[in-house]
Design an enzyme around this catalytic site. Structure first.
Site, mmCIF file in Angstrom:
data_model
loop_
_atom_site.group_PDB
_atom_site.id
_atom_site.type_symbol
_atom_site.label_atom_id
_atom_site.label_comp_id
_atom_site.label_asym_id
_atom_site.label_seq_id
_atom_site.Cartn_x
_atom_site.Cartn_y
_atom_site.Cartn_z
ATOM 1 N N LYS A 79 -17.100 41.735 35.732
ATOM 2 C CA LYS A 79 -17.545 43.131 35.729
ATOM 3 C C LYS A 79 -19.060 43.190 35.866
ATOM 4 O O LYS A 79 -19.769 42.355 35.282
ATOM 5 C CB LYS A 79 -17.079 43.786 34.414
ATOM 6 C CG LYS A 79 -17.285 45.287 34.324
ATOM 7 C CD LYS A 79 -16.670 45.808 33.024
ATOM 8 C CE LYS A 79 -16.829 47.309 32.864
ATOM 9 N NZ LYS A 79 -16.245 47.808 31.591
ATOM 10 N N SER A 154 -13.309 51.768 31.994
ATOM 11 C CA SER A 154 -14.315 51.569 33.010
ATOM 12 C C SER A 154 -14.161 50.264 33.792
ATOM 13 O O SER A 154 -14.781 50.121 34.847
ATOM 14 C CB SER A 154 -15.704 51.602 32.366
ATOM 15 O OG SER A 154 -15.839 50.538 31.432
ATOM 16 N N SER A 178 -11.662 50.208 27.790
ATOM 17 C CA SER A 178 -11.973 49.914 29.193
ATOM 18 C C SER A 178 -11.353 48.657 29.774
ATOM 19 O O SER A 178 -11.421 48.444 30.977
ATOM 20 C CB SER A 178 -13.484 49.846 29.388
ATOM 21 O OG SER A 178 -13.962 51.146 29.533
HETATM 22 N N1 GLN Z 1 -13.356 55.783 28.313
HETATM 23 C C1 GLN Z 1 -14.170 55.394 27.208
HETATM 24 C C2 GLN Z 1 -15.572 55.934 27.370
HETATM 25 O O1 GLN Z 1 -15.853 56.506 28.373
HETATM 26 C C3 GLN Z 1 -14.180 53.918 27.046
HETATM 27 C C4 GLN Z 1 -15.116 53.216 27.940
HETATM 28 C C5 GLN Z 1 -15.219 51.754 27.641
HETATM 29 O O2 GLN Z 1 -14.389 51.192 26.952
HETATM 30 N N2 GLN Z 1 -16.275 51.149 28.145
HETATM 31 O O3 GLN Z 1 -16.388 55.824 26.502
#
Ligand code: GLN
Length: 491
Positions: A79, A154, A178
């Site tokens: 990532k 994400s 994410s």
């Molecule tokens: N969807 C969650 C957020 O926007 C989790 C994102 C993540 O785990 N990086 O904060």
């Protein structure tokens, strides 16, 4: 069957046996990326020449017997919020668009140490803020199962790349879901380990008390092998834990005799898609058939988890992202009058809408006058959430729940309604707030042919049970083997 259909461990075994060479596997993956990235946009950076050169080097070391990991020589992707020395690390943001780190994250070092070939850097929501991978400055990633749908976020690039057979495993990060939520949308297996088990050194911070690195792969076995390689104490991350490296893969038995699994009814109420409910409950029956004892239980926190998470995550983000000011590194706006104007213009133009929304929200909840009402309150709620899990784990070894309330939405649907998007994190964020391990595994397809994920959550450092149950499930089901139609899989 193509090389890309093998699991990471199967490929590793073939490499070890000399049946497949590392350059051959790397070439196959780069060809797949070349063929698919234009449509799914899973990668921000593809390291063609570098990966081939790395493959040659690693092959030599394997041939000399210097690399012995079961994943030695297996190509992967990382990532784009994890630092890779000499390789651009953008966090899917304009503001870090030309940032090439002079150092490796601990994660990257550990992957290098086992002989992982890094194919490239994966697309994501900007600064890991989002649930769809649409907020990337480099354009949205698309779900390989249906290109009109999001891959989740994400770590959407990571899930899409594994699902589309562009790599054998990927490394993502999970602050509020994410890894698990994109894994569920794309029909792959992904685990967020216990907070602190994998070093965050070199992971570009979103919300430091919640951020955790972990793998996405095709099977729980592959995830165990990756965790064996990447977890363990790191003196450069004060929150990292002294867990032994290795042992998870070897500990997978498939025997769940006597394992107690709680099914929190609070997670199966209003707002849950009926197909998801049905498939996740069917997974409970499979686990029972392998020796587990499953029963309904309560986890009375669901109405608090999303607000508490978004207050804490935004607060930490507003502080963490203050370092991006156009001075020390990254992109700088042009045409500024003075230092304040430089900050303003750089941050206004360098960050996307969702990131700015979080910075504003986080600054607000930390400001004097609102701190007690919001931030301190959210921390108290976090403690309540933690103790609700503690109580549940007095009676159960694992909890089974959905990963996401519904299968993947279409592109554009969530961007227009951020609150709705935040609510889609309802089953994942509590696991981060409590610092627990959670895995998402494919447990079915919707009537539209979209993957559905089930989530297993364990107590802190309960990775062994989490992975064993997931592995036992995958030994007798084949949802994790399905591929999107273009790869010869489900229609
Ligand atoms: N969807 C969650 C957020 O926007 C989790 C994102 C993540 O785990 N990086 O904060």
């Amino acid at each position: 069957m193509s090389l890309l259909d093998l699991t990471a461990l199967e490929l590793g075994a073939k490499i070890k046996a000399g049946e497949v060479s590392v350059p051959e596997a790397t070439r196959a993956a780069l060809d797949a990326i070349e063929a698919k990235n234009a449509e799914n946009n899973a990668f921000i950076t593809v390291l063609n020449d570098r990966a081939m050169a790395q493959a040659e080097e690693i092959q030599k070391k394997i041939s000399r017997g210097e690399l012995t990991s079961p994943l030695a020589g297996v190509p992967l992707a990382i990532k784009d919020n994890i630092c890779t020395k000499g390789v651009k690390t953008t966090c899917a943001s304009k503001i870090l668009g030309d940032f090439t780190p002079p150092y490796d994250a601990t994660l990257t070092e550990r992957i290098n140490a086992i002989g992982g070939v890094v194919l490239g850097k994966l697309n994501m929501d900007e600064f890991a803020m989002g649930s769809t991978s649409e907020t990337s400055f480099y354009g949205p990633t698309r779900n390989p199962w249906d290109l009109s749908r999001v891959p989740g976020g994400s770590s959407g690039g990571a899930a899409a790349a594994v699902a589309a057979r562009e790599c054998w495993y990927a490394i993502g990060s999970d602050t509020g879901g994410s890894i698990r939520q994109p894994a569920s949308y794309c029909g792959v297996t992904g685990i967020k380990p216990t907070y602190g088990t994998v070093s965050r050194y070199g992971l570009i911070a979103y919300a430091s008390s919640l951020d955790q690195i972990g793998p996405l792969a095709r099977t729980a076995e592959d995830c165990a092998a990756v965790l064996d390689a990447i977890q363990g104490k790191d003196p450069r991350d004060g929150t990292s834990l002294d867990v032994p490296a290795g042992g998870l893969l070897a500990g997978l038995t498939g025997d769940l005799t006597g394992m107690r699994i709680g099914i929190p009814t609070d997670c199966f109420g209003q707002g849950l898609d009926s197909q998801v409910r049905e498939k996740v409950l069917a997974a409970a029956e499979v686990l029972t058939s392998r020796g587990a004892v499953a029963e309904e239980c309560s986890l009375p926190i669901m109405e608090y988890v999303v607000p508490a998470y978004y207050i804490i995550a935004a607060a930490e983000a507003s502080s963490n992202l203050s370092r991006f000011d156009g001075v020390k590194y990254g992109w700088r706006a042009e045409g500024y009058a003075d230092l304040t104007d430089l900050y303003n213009k750089t941050r206004t133009q360098g960050f996307g809408t969702e990131v700015k929304r979080r910075i504003l929200l986080g600054t607000f909840v930390l400001s004097s006058g609102y701190y007690d009402a919001y931030y301190r309150k959210a921390l108290q709620v976090k403690a309540v959430i933690k103790s609700a899990f503690d109580r549940a784990f007095e009676r159960y070894d694992l909890l089974l729940m959905p990963t996401a309330p519904a299968p993947a939405p279409r592109l554009g649907e969530s961007l227009s309604d951020p609150l709705q998007m935040y609510l889609s994190d309802i089953y994942t964020v509590s696991v981060n707030l409590a610092g627990l391990p959670g895995i998402s595994l494919p447990c079915g397809l919707s009537a539209d042919g979209l993957p559905i994920g089930a989530q297993l959550v364990g107590p802190a450092l309960g990775e062994r049970n989490v992975l064993s149950a997931a592995h036992a499930y995958q030994q007798v089901t084949d949802w994790h083997t399905l591929a999107p139609a273009e790869n010869g899989g489900a229609e």
